[in-house]
Enzyme design. Structure first.
Site, PDB file in Angstrom:
ATOM      1  N   HIS A 122      39.993  33.189  36.799  1.00 31.76           N
ATOM      2  CA  HIS A 122      40.968  32.194  37.248  1.00 31.76           C
ATOM      3  C   HIS A 122      40.593  30.806  36.747  1.00 31.76           C
ATOM      4  O   HIS A 122      41.454  30.040  36.290  1.00 31.76           O
ATOM      5  CB  HIS A 122      41.041  32.204  38.772  1.00 31.76           C
ATOM      6  CG  HIS A 122      42.152  31.375  39.328  1.00 31.76           C
ATOM      7  ND1 HIS A 122      42.153  30.897  40.620  1.00 31.76           N
ATOM      8  CD2 HIS A 122      43.316  30.917  38.777  1.00 31.76           C
ATOM      9  CE1 HIS A 122      43.246  30.190  40.829  1.00 31.76           C
ATOM     10  NE2 HIS A 122      43.970  30.194  39.733  1.00 31.76           N
ATOM     11  N   HIS A 171      36.562  37.691  39.099  1.00 30.24           N
ATOM     12  CA  HIS A 171      37.972  37.280  39.138  1.00 30.24           C
ATOM     13  C   HIS A 171      38.091  35.768  39.294  1.00 30.24           C
ATOM     14  O   HIS A 171      38.991  35.139  38.716  1.00 30.24           O
ATOM     15  CB  HIS A 171      38.684  37.980  40.287  1.00 30.24           C
ATOM     16  CG  HIS A 171      38.892  39.444  40.082  1.00 30.24           C
ATOM     17  ND1 HIS A 171      39.474  39.959  38.935  1.00 30.24           N
ATOM     18  CD2 HIS A 171      38.594  40.522  40.860  1.00 30.24           C
ATOM     19  CE1 HIS A 171      39.541  41.284  39.023  1.00 30.24           C
ATOM     20  NE2 HIS A 171      39.006  41.644  40.181  1.00 30.24           N
ATOM     21  N   HIS A 219      31.583  41.262  41.248  1.00 27.12           N
ATOM     22  CA  HIS A 219      32.867  41.643  40.648  1.00 27.12           C
ATOM     23  C   HIS A 219      33.976  40.711  41.115  1.00 27.12           C
ATOM     24  O   HIS A 219      34.785  40.235  40.290  1.00 27.12           O
ATOM     25  CB  HIS A 219      33.212  43.084  41.011  1.00 27.12           C
ATOM     26  CG  HIS A 219      34.601  43.499  40.606  1.00 27.12           C
ATOM     27  ND1 HIS A 219      34.885  44.010  39.362  1.00 27.12           N
ATOM     28  CD2 HIS A 219      35.787  43.458  41.266  1.00 27.12           C
ATOM     29  CE1 HIS A 219      36.181  44.270  39.269  1.00 27.12           C
ATOM     30  NE2 HIS A 219      36.748  43.945  40.422  1.00 27.12           N
ATOM     31  N   GLU A 220      34.056  40.464  42.415  1.00 29.52           N
ATOM     32  CA  GLU A 220      35.102  39.582  42.930  1.00 29.52           C
ATOM     33  C   GLU A 220      34.939  38.165  42.393  1.00 29.52           C
ATOM     34  O   GLU A 220      35.930  37.471  42.133  1.00 29.52           O
ATOM     35  CB  GLU A 220      35.110  39.590  44.458  1.00 29.52           C
ATOM     36  CG  GLU A 220      35.407  40.950  45.087  1.00 29.52           C
ATOM     37  CD  GLU A 220      36.682  41.592  44.558  1.00 29.52           C
ATOM     38  OE1 GLU A 220      37.602  40.855  44.132  1.00 29.52           O
ATOM     39  OE2 GLU A 220      36.771  42.835  44.562  1.00 29.52           O
TER      40      GLU A 220
END
Length: 228
Positions: A105, A101, A97-98
């Site tokens: 980006h 991100h 999940h991280e």
């Protein structure tokens, strides 16, 4: 405060507690589901980044629990110690999940860009907005404009919670799609990762609903003062 607001606030607090408790129990459950591939959260994260052609993001360990986050300023995926070192379905879900991100980006995902732009404003606003709103309510008859200023500032924080929703759901969708497409997890592990991320996302939904309800409450106070 009106009784109607207290009832709504109480209901939101109760719902938030229920979701948080459910999330904690889900992560405890899936933390016991060990990965058959034997990979740690750090290894999962590094592979997802590499598979997406991202080589300028570091995966590091950060102290505490539920402290996992992606920092776009220094391009780091920060994983809590339990996620960084452990080899279970919950760790895989959070790590991926991280990294979702980080992918956002890298590709310039518009909702993440909007949220990042609001971070400095929200960081400053969160330190003062409650005091401004309180002073605005106390001075509603003599200086109603102060409450309006507080409402505008609080609206920015509410907008931040709303924008956070697509950012978080998209990161989870990217994570789950990658885990499935690369066959990183067994069917049982994939189901556990999906369930864990589903409950994590619901905490952001509760936060957004609570912020919207609070904003509407302050608007009603200001509108009422203008009619009197």
């Amino acid at each position: 405060m009106g009784s109607g607001y207290l009832i709504i606030a109480g209901a939101i607090m109760l719902f938030s507690w229920l979701v948080s408790s459910r999330l904690k129990s889900k992560f405890e459950l899936y933390s016991k589901l060990q990965l058959q591939n034997g990979m740690s959260g750090r290894e999962i994260a590094e592979k997802m980044l590499a598979d997406n052609g991202i080589y300028d993001v570091r995966v590091i360990s950060t102290p505490g629990q539920l402290t996992d986050h992606y920092n776009p300023a220094d391009k780091t995926v920060n994983l809590s110690e339990a996620v960084y070192n452990h080899r279970n379905a919950a760790a895989a879900a959070v790590a991926a999940h991280e990294c979702g991100h980080a992918v956002q980006h890298a590709i310039g995902y518009e909702w993440l860009t909007m949220r990042s732009a609001l971070v400095p404003i929200v960081s400053v606003a969160s330190n003062y907005v409650q005091w401004i709103l309180l002073a605005g309510i106390l001075m509603i008859r003599t200086f109603p404009q102060l409450l309006l200023v507080g409402i505008v500032i609080f609206a920015a924080t509410t907008l931040f919670t709303i924008i956070t929703l697509p950012v978080e759901y998209d990161a989870s969708n990217r994570a789950l799609a990658w885990l499935e497409n690369k066959r990183m997890l067994t069917q049982q592990e994939q189901a556990g990762a999906k369930d864990a991320l589903k409950w994590a996302a619901r905490t952001y939904v509760v936060a957004a609903i609570g912020s919207i309800a609070t904003l509407l409450y302050y608007i009603s106070i200001y509108s009422g003062s203008r009619r009197n």
